[in-house]
Design a protein around this motif. Structure first.
Motif, short mmCIF file in Angstrom:
data_model
loop_
_atom_site.label_atom_id
_atom_site.label_comp_id
_atom_site.label_asym_id
_atom_site.label_seq_id
_atom_site.Cartn_x
_atom_site.Cartn_y
_atom_site.Cartn_z
N MET A 28 1.02 -0.92 -0.16
CA MET A 28 0.12 -0.06 0.31
C MET A 28 0.66 1.18 -0.13
SD MET A 28 -2.68 1.06 2.65
CE MET A 28 -4.02 2.42 1.88
N ILE A 29 0.73 2.30 -0.87
CA ILE A 29 1.59 3.00 -1.25
C ILE A 29 1.91 4.21 0.34
CG2 ILE A 29 -0.31 5.00 -2.75
CD1 ILE A 29 2.22 5.65 -3.48
N GLU A 30 0.80 4.43 1.03
CA GLU A 30 0.62 4.69 2.24
C GLU A 30 1.37 4.43 2.81
OE1 GLU A 30 -3.27 6.00 0.77
OE2 GLU A 30 -2.19 4.58 1.31
N GLN A 31 1.66 3.31 3.01
CA GLN A 31 2.31 2.64 4.58
C GLN A 31 3.56 2.80 3.70
OE1 GLN A 31 2.61 1.10 7.33
NE2 GLN A 31 0.03 1.95 7.17
N GLU A 32 3.98 1.98 2.22
CA GLU A 32 5.55 2.88 1.60
C GLU A 32 6.06 3.96 1.96
OE1 GLU A 32 7.98 2.27 -2.21
OE2 GLU A 32 5.55 1.99 -2.09
N CYS A 33 5.06 5.10 1.33
CA CYS A 33 5.61 6.82 2.48
C CYS A 33 5.45 6.53 3.71
CB CYS A 33 5.18 7.51 1.92
SG CYS A 33 3.79 7.70 0.81
N LEU A 34 5.48 5.66 4.51
CA LEU A 34 5.95 6.28 5.92
C LEU A 34 6.82 5.69 6.10
CD1 LEU A 34 2.02 5.19 8.12
CD2 LEU A 34 4.00 7.30 8.13
#
Length: 241
Positions: free
Chosen positions: A1-7
């Motif tokens: 998931m892109i949000e988790q990758e950002c974090l």
């Protein structure tokens, strides 16, 4: 998931990290080209060109190593220049910001850039998202009471005027006979942020006695503990430069 990758990307560095979101679903990690990466970030022209070749750039992503989950003044200036969403990671959380105009100096257009738009955008920059609602000119003289009907459903409850605190919303009348139809955000030190009609630009100014006399009620959001007013103050500083 892109949000988790950002974090995960943000957590991997003590400096600010940055990237570009492609088509809303893919993060292209970029090198921070700023000479002071611990406090700022810069995406190189080469990385922008690579991202544009890969698809549509839908958001700029970066992190704050210090725990500050609102956009800085420099961030706001750059976001408005890009005209797209900015995603920010800080303290293990991710927040997405629309490219709203600076809060000060807006021209008034009812239903587009009016007192509720300013109120809603200011709260957005502080981390709380509010719904928009349909409103047509003259509702304040037709007994429609749009503010009073929407405040409670948007998570606000009325508080005594004596207990007002920064971030609370003042609802007042335009003139003594009208319905409560105008919103002002209390910034503390007797200052308010608001946007009136009659050709006046959005502004920060003292809570004058004339406003006090027209005040109807004070409202506080249920998430007031998460309301980071630094998002407003940084935007005001950026607009004033």
């Amino acid at each position: 998931m892109i949000e988790q990758e950002c974090l995960a990307f943000a957590a991997a560095s003590a400096n600010e990290v940055c990237g570009l979101v492609i088509d809303g679903e893919y993060l292209m990690r970029c090198s921070n080209a700023h000479p002071e990466p611990e406090r700022h970030f810069r995406i190189s022209d080469d990385d922008w060109l690579k991202a544009e070749a890969a698809g549509k750039i839908t958001a700029v992503f970066h992190s704050h190593p210090i725990n500050k989950l609102v956009l800085s003044g420099a961030d706001r200036q750059a976001q408005i220049a890009t005209g797209i969403d900015w995603w920010l990671a800080s303290g293990g959380r991710l927040r997405k910001f629309r490219p709203v105009p600076h809060l000060l100096g807006r021209s008034f257009e009812h239903g587009v850039t009016d007192c509720y738009t300013l109120f809603r955008d200011a709260y957005h920059l502080c981390g709380i998202n509010l719904p928009d609602f349909e409103r047509s000119a003259g509702w304040w003289v037709r007994g429609e009471n749009l503010y009073l009907k929407n405040m409670a459903s948007s998570g606000f409850s009325e508080v005594p005027a004596a207990n007002i605190q920064p971030g609370d919303v003042i609802i007042r009348r335009a003139f003594p006979e009208s319905d409560p139809c105008h919103a002002m955000i209390w910034l503390g030190d007797n200052m308010v942020l608001h946007h009136e009609q009659a050709g006046r630009l959005s502004r920060r100014e003292p809570y004058r006695q004339a406003y006090v006399k027209l005040t109807h009620s004070i409202w506080r959001h249920e998430q007031c503990s998460n309301l980071n007013l630094q998002g407003i103050f940084d935007d005001i500083s950026a607009r004033s430069l």
